[in-house]
Design an enzyme around this catalytic site. Structure first.
Site, PDB file in Angstrom:
ATOM      1  N   THR A  27      79.275  11.079 -24.034  1.00 29.09           N
ATOM      2  CA  THR A  27      78.548  10.979 -25.293  1.00 29.09           C
ATOM      3  C   THR A  27      79.532  11.049 -26.460  1.00 29.09           C
ATOM      4  OG1 THR A  27      76.461  11.805 -24.455  1.00 29.09           O
ATOM      5  CG2 THR A  27      76.944  12.287 -26.770  1.00 29.09           C
ATOM      6  N   GLN A 101      73.963   5.026 -18.316  1.00 26.07           N
ATOM      7  CA  GLN A 101      73.360   6.302 -17.905  1.00 26.07           C
ATOM      8  C   GLN A 101      72.042   6.502 -18.637  1.00 26.07           C
ATOM      9  OE1 GLN A 101      74.881  10.269 -18.987  1.00 26.07           O
ATOM     10  NE2 GLN A 101      74.828  10.811 -16.816  1.00 26.07           N
ATOM     11  N   HIS A 178      70.617  10.370 -15.176  1.00 27.04           N
ATOM     12  CA  HIS A 178      71.275  11.634 -15.536  1.00 27.04           C
ATOM     13  C   HIS A 178      70.450  12.803 -14.997  1.00 27.04           C
ATOM     14  CE1 HIS A 178      73.706  14.542 -17.385  1.00 27.04           C
ATOM     15  NE2 HIS A 178      73.842  14.037 -18.593  1.00 27.04           N
ATOM     16  N   ASN A 181      73.746  18.517 -15.701  1.00 27.77           N
ATOM     17  CA  ASN A 181      74.063  19.191 -16.962  1.00 27.77           C
ATOM     18  C   ASN A 181      72.871  19.809 -17.698  1.00 27.77           C
ATOM     19  OD1 ASN A 181      76.587  18.374 -16.254  1.00 27.77           O
ATOM     20  ND2 ASN A 181      76.844  16.855 -17.876  1.00 27.77           N
ATOM     21  N   TYR A 183      69.800  18.825 -18.228  1.00 26.85           N
ATOM     22  CA  TYR A 183      68.828  18.008 -18.976  1.00 26.85           C
ATOM     23  C   TYR A 183      67.515  17.863 -18.189  1.00 26.85           C
ATOM     24  CZ  TYR A 183      72.796  17.387 -22.013  1.00 26.85           C
ATOM     25  OH  TYR A 183      73.847  17.644 -22.860  1.00 26.85           O
ATOM     26  N   ARG A 230      73.362  11.130 -11.007  1.00 23.87           N
ATOM     27  CA  ARG A 230      74.363  12.171 -11.287  1.00 23.87           C
ATOM     28  C   ARG A 230      73.749  13.557 -11.103  1.00 23.87           C
ATOM     29  NH1 ARG A 230      78.753  13.533 -16.043  1.00 23.87           N
ATOM     30  NH2 ARG A 230      80.423  13.141 -14.578  1.00 23.87           N
ATOM     31  N   ASN A 235      76.150  23.582 -12.136  1.00 21.56           N
ATOM     32  CA  ASN A 235      76.103  23.562 -13.596  1.00 21.56           C
ATOM     33  C   ASN A 235      75.702  24.901 -14.226  1.00 21.56           C
ATOM     34  OD1 ASN A 235      75.933  22.429 -16.276  1.00 21.56           O
ATOM     35  ND2 ASN A 235      73.718  22.600 -16.033  1.00 21.56           N
ATOM     36  N   GLY A 325      87.050  11.843 -17.227  1.00 22.24           N
ATOM     37  CA  GLY A 325      86.343  11.793 -18.511  1.00 22.24           C
ATOM     38  C   GLY A 325      87.260  11.874 -19.709  1.00 22.24           C
ATOM     39  N   ARG A 326      87.765  13.078 -19.951  1.00 21.93           N
ATOM     40  CA  ARG A 326      88.586  13.264 -21.139  1.00 21.93           C
ATOM     41  C   ARG A 326      89.826  12.383 -21.098  1.00 21.93           C
ATOM     42  NH1 ARG A 326      88.140  19.600 -20.408  1.00 21.93           N
ATOM     43  NH2 ARG A 326      87.902  18.809 -18.277  1.00 21.93           N
TER      44      ARG A 326
HETATM   45  C1  FMN Z   1      82.860  14.236 -25.136  1.00 25.41           C
HETATM   46  C2  FMN Z   1      82.135  14.368 -23.832  1.00 25.41           C
HETATM   47  C3  FMN Z   1      80.850  13.843 -23.718  1.00 25.41           C
HETATM   48  C4  FMN Z   1      80.171  13.903 -22.499  1.00 25.41           C
HETATM   49  N1  FMN Z   1      78.941  13.286 -22.378  1.00 25.41           N
HETATM   50  C5  FMN Z   1      78.329  13.205 -21.176  1.00 25.41           C
HETATM   51  C6  FMN Z   1      77.153  12.433 -20.999  1.00 25.41           C
HETATM   52  O1  FMN Z   1      76.640  11.763 -21.911  1.00 25.41           O
HETATM   53  N2  FMN Z   1      76.571  12.435 -19.763  1.00 25.41           N
HETATM   54  C7  FMN Z   1      77.113  13.136 -18.705  1.00 25.41           C
HETATM   55  O2  FMN Z   1      76.562  13.097 -17.603  1.00 25.41           O
HETATM   56  N3  FMN Z   1      78.253  13.845 -18.846  1.00 25.41           N
HETATM   57  C8  FMN Z   1      78.872  13.877 -20.042  1.00 25.41           C
HETATM   58  N4  FMN Z   1      80.084  14.547 -20.165  1.00 25.41           N
HETATM   59  C9  FMN Z   1      80.717  15.106 -18.963  1.00 25.41           C
HETATM   60  C10 FMN Z   1      81.741  14.107 -18.380  1.00 25.41           C
HETATM   61  O3  FMN Z   1      81.088  12.993 -17.814  1.00 25.41           O
HETATM   62  C11 FMN Z   1      82.620  14.759 -17.280  1.00 25.41           C
HETATM   63  O4  FMN Z   1      81.793  15.246 -16.252  1.00 25.41           O
HETATM   64  C12 FMN Z   1      83.462  15.881 -17.868  1.00 25.41           C
HETATM   65  O5  FMN Z   1      84.178  15.435 -19.004  1.00 25.41           O
HETATM   66  C13 FMN Z   1      84.428  16.452 -16.860  1.00 25.41           C
HETATM   67  O6  FMN Z   1      85.352  15.461 -16.461  1.00 25.41           O
HETATM   68  P1  FMN Z   1      86.893  15.486 -16.994  1.00 25.41           P
HETATM   69  O7  FMN Z   1      87.440  16.824 -16.614  1.00 25.41           O
HETATM   70  O8  FMN Z   1      87.539  14.347 -16.282  1.00 25.41           O
HETATM   71  O9  FMN Z   1      86.841  15.307 -18.479  1.00 25.41           O
HETATM   72  C14 FMN Z   1      80.758  14.532 -21.388  1.00 25.41           C
HETATM   73  C15 FMN Z   1      82.050  15.083 -21.516  1.00 25.41           C
HETATM   74  C16 FMN Z   1      82.740  14.990 -22.705  1.00 25.41           C
HETATM   75  C17 FMN Z   1      84.152  15.509 -22.791  1.00 25.41           C
END
Ligand code: FMN
Length: 375
Positions: A27, A101, A178, A181, A183, A230, A235, A325-326
Site C-alpha cells: 500500500t 490484491q 487479502h 494482516n 483485515y 494471502r 499475524n 516487499g521493502r
Molecule cells: C509500505 C508497505 C505497505 C504494505 N501494504 C500491504 C498491502 O496492501 N497488503 C498486504 O497484504 N501487505 C502489505 N504489506 C506487507 C508486505 O506485503 C510484506 O508482507 C512485508 O513488507 C514484509 O515483507 P518484506 O520484509 O520483504 O518487506 C505492506 C508492507 C509495507 C512495507
C-alpha cells in the site's frame, strides 16, 4: 529436475513466471483524488518493477466500506477499473505479469473514511487495536465497528465478486484475496474478532465460511488457477489473532485445497504488517504449512527475506517463490540486482505512505528497466 533457485521459471496456476522473485502487495497511498483512482504515477511505479516474476498490487478495496487508509486506489467503480487498465497495460508492455490484491479492511478503518461517516463494519462489534490513516498526519484509533447483518455479508461477498469482475475488465492476469494482516477476512477467521452466533461464527469451520464464500464468488469470475489467497497465521497487526492459530490455519489450508488455487501466499511470523519482529513463533512459519498444500497450489513466502534466505527457501522446497516487499519499494530492478550481486538501495520509511514521486518512482536502477530481465 535440477535444484530450483530464484531465477528458475515457475508455473503458477496457468501463468509462467520467468523468475521466483515476486513483488508482494504494498500500500503506497498515492491514488488520484477525488475518486481513489489509479493513474499515470502508479502506472509508472509498477512499470518500473515489471521484471518481478509477478507483481501483486497494493490492496485495492472492493467496496467504499473497504477503505482504511486515505488515497488508496479502489476497484469498486468503473473509473477505478479504467485507471487500473493503464497500470496493467504499462506492466504488460514492459513484459511483466500483474495480479491485483482484493481488499476489505473491515474494522481497521474509521468513520472519517466511511460512507456518510458511519462506523466501519466487522463480523462483531469489537474494536481492533491500532490506528487508521484518515488524512496526512491524522491517525485516530480504530473505533468500535458495527456488526454486519447476514444480508450485508452476502452483499460484501458480492462486492468481492464485482471487484474480481472489474479486475478482469482492467486487464489483470489474476487476483489475490487479502486474507491476512487482521483485515476483514481474518476478522472472520479469528475467534477474538468474530463472536457471531450464526453460520459465520463459532467453530473454525463456521469462521472460515466467509473466506470460502468470497473465494468461490471470485472463482465464478476467474478460473481457480488465476486466484491466490494471502494468509498470515502468526499475524499480530490489528490485535485480533485467533487463539488457536495452527488449528485455524491448517483448517483454512485444507478447505482452500479443495478449490485448486494457483497459490497461497504466507506472511512469515518474523514480520507484522510492515515491521520486523524480534520475537516470533517459528512454528507458524510457512514451511510448516507447505506439506499440507495439495495439487498444483504453489507456496509464496513473504516477510523479512534476503536474497540468501530466498534462495535457500526455494532450493530446499520450503517455498516455491519468494516475495520481497521493502526491497522492491527501493529497488525497481531487484531481480537484476540479485542476479548481478549488486548492492541494494535502502528504503525510506518516511515515504512509504502518501505523497507523490519522491520515494516512489525515483529510486535509481542499475540500468534501464527494459533491460532488467535476468537471464
Ligand atoms: C509500505 C508497505 C505497505 C504494505 N501494504 C500491504 C498491502 O496492501 N497488503 C498486504 O497484504 N501487505 C502489505 N504489506 C506487507 C508486505 O506485503 C510484506 O508482507 C512485508 O513488507 C514484509 O515483507 P518484506 O520484509 O520483504 O518487506 C505492506 C508492507 C509495507 C512495507
Amino acid at each position: 529436475m535440477d535444484t530450483p533457485n530464484l531465477f528458475t521459471p515457475l508455473q503458477l496456476g496457468s501463468i509462467t513466471l520467468p523468475n521466483r522473485i515476486l513483488m508482494p502487495p504494498l500500500t503506497r497511498m498515492r491514488a488520484r483524488m477525488p475518486g481513489n483512482l489509479p493513474w499515470e504515477l502508479n502506472a509508472e511505479y509498477y512499470r518500473q518493477r515489471a521484471s518481478a516474476g509477478l507483481i501483486i498490487t497494493e490492496g485495492a478495496p472492493v467496496s467504499p466500506r473497504g477503505h482504511g487508509y486515505y488515497h488508496t486506489p479502489g476497484i469498486h467503480t468503473e473509473a477505478q477499473a479504467e485507471g487500473w487498465k493503464r497500470v496493467t497495460e504499462a506492466v504488460h508492455d514492459a513484459g511483466g505479469r500483474i495480479f491485483i490484491q482484493l481488499w476489505h479492511v473491515g474494522r481497521q478503518s474509521h468513520n472519517d473514511l466511511q460512507p456518510n461517516g458511519e462506523a466501519p463494519v466487522a463480523p462483531s462489534a469489537i474494536a481492533g487495536v491500532g490506528q487508521a490513516y484518515v488524512a496526512p498526519g491524522a491517525q485516530p484509533d480504530y473505533p468500535v465497528p458495527r456488526a454486519l447483518s447476514r444480508r450485508e455479508i452476502a452483499d460484501t461477498v458480492e462486492e468481492f465478486r464485482r471487484g474480481a469482475q472489474r479486475a478482469k475488465q482492467a486487464g489483470f492476469d489474476g487476483v489475490e484475496l487479502h486474507g491476512a494482516n487482521g483485515y476483514l477476512i481474518e476478522q472472520f477467521l479469528s475467534d477474538r474478532s468474530n463472536h457471531r452466533t450464526d453460520e459465520y461464527g463459532g467453530s473454525v469451520a463456521r469462521r472460515t465460511r466467509f473466506l470460502l464464500e468470497v473465494t468461490e464468488a471470485v472463482a465464478s469470475v476467474w478460473q481457480p488457477d488465476r486466484i491466490g489467497v494471502r494468509l498470515s497465521p502468526a499475524n499480530t497487526f490489528g490485535g485480533g489473532a485467533p487463539s488457536d492459530r495452527w488449528g485455524t490455519f491448517t483448517h483454512v489450508v485444507r478447505e482452500l485445497n479443495r478449490l485448486g488455487l494457483a497459490y497461497l501466499h504466507f506472511v512469515e511470523p518474523r514480520v507484522a504488517g510492515n515491521l520486523d519482529l524480534a520475537q516470533f513463533d517459528d512454528a507458524l512459519s510457512s514451511r510448516h504449512f507447505k506439506p499440507l498444500l495439495a495439487g498444483n497450489t504453489q507456496l509464496i513466502s513473504a516477510g523479512g527475506h534476503t536474497f540468501d534466505s530466498g534462495q535457500a527457501a526455494v532450493a530446499s522446497g520450503e517455498a516455491d517463490a519468494v516475495a520481497f516487499g521493502r526491497a522492491f519499494i527501493a529497488n525497481p530492478d531487484l531481480p537484476h540486482r540479485f542476479a548481478a550481486g549488486a548492492p541494494l538501495n535502502r528504503y525510506q520509511r518516511e515515504t512509504f505512505y502518501g505523497g507523490a514521486a519522491a520515494g516512489y518512482t525515483d529510486y535509481p536502477t542499475l540500468q534501464p528497466v527494459a533491460e532488467n530481465v535476468p537471464a
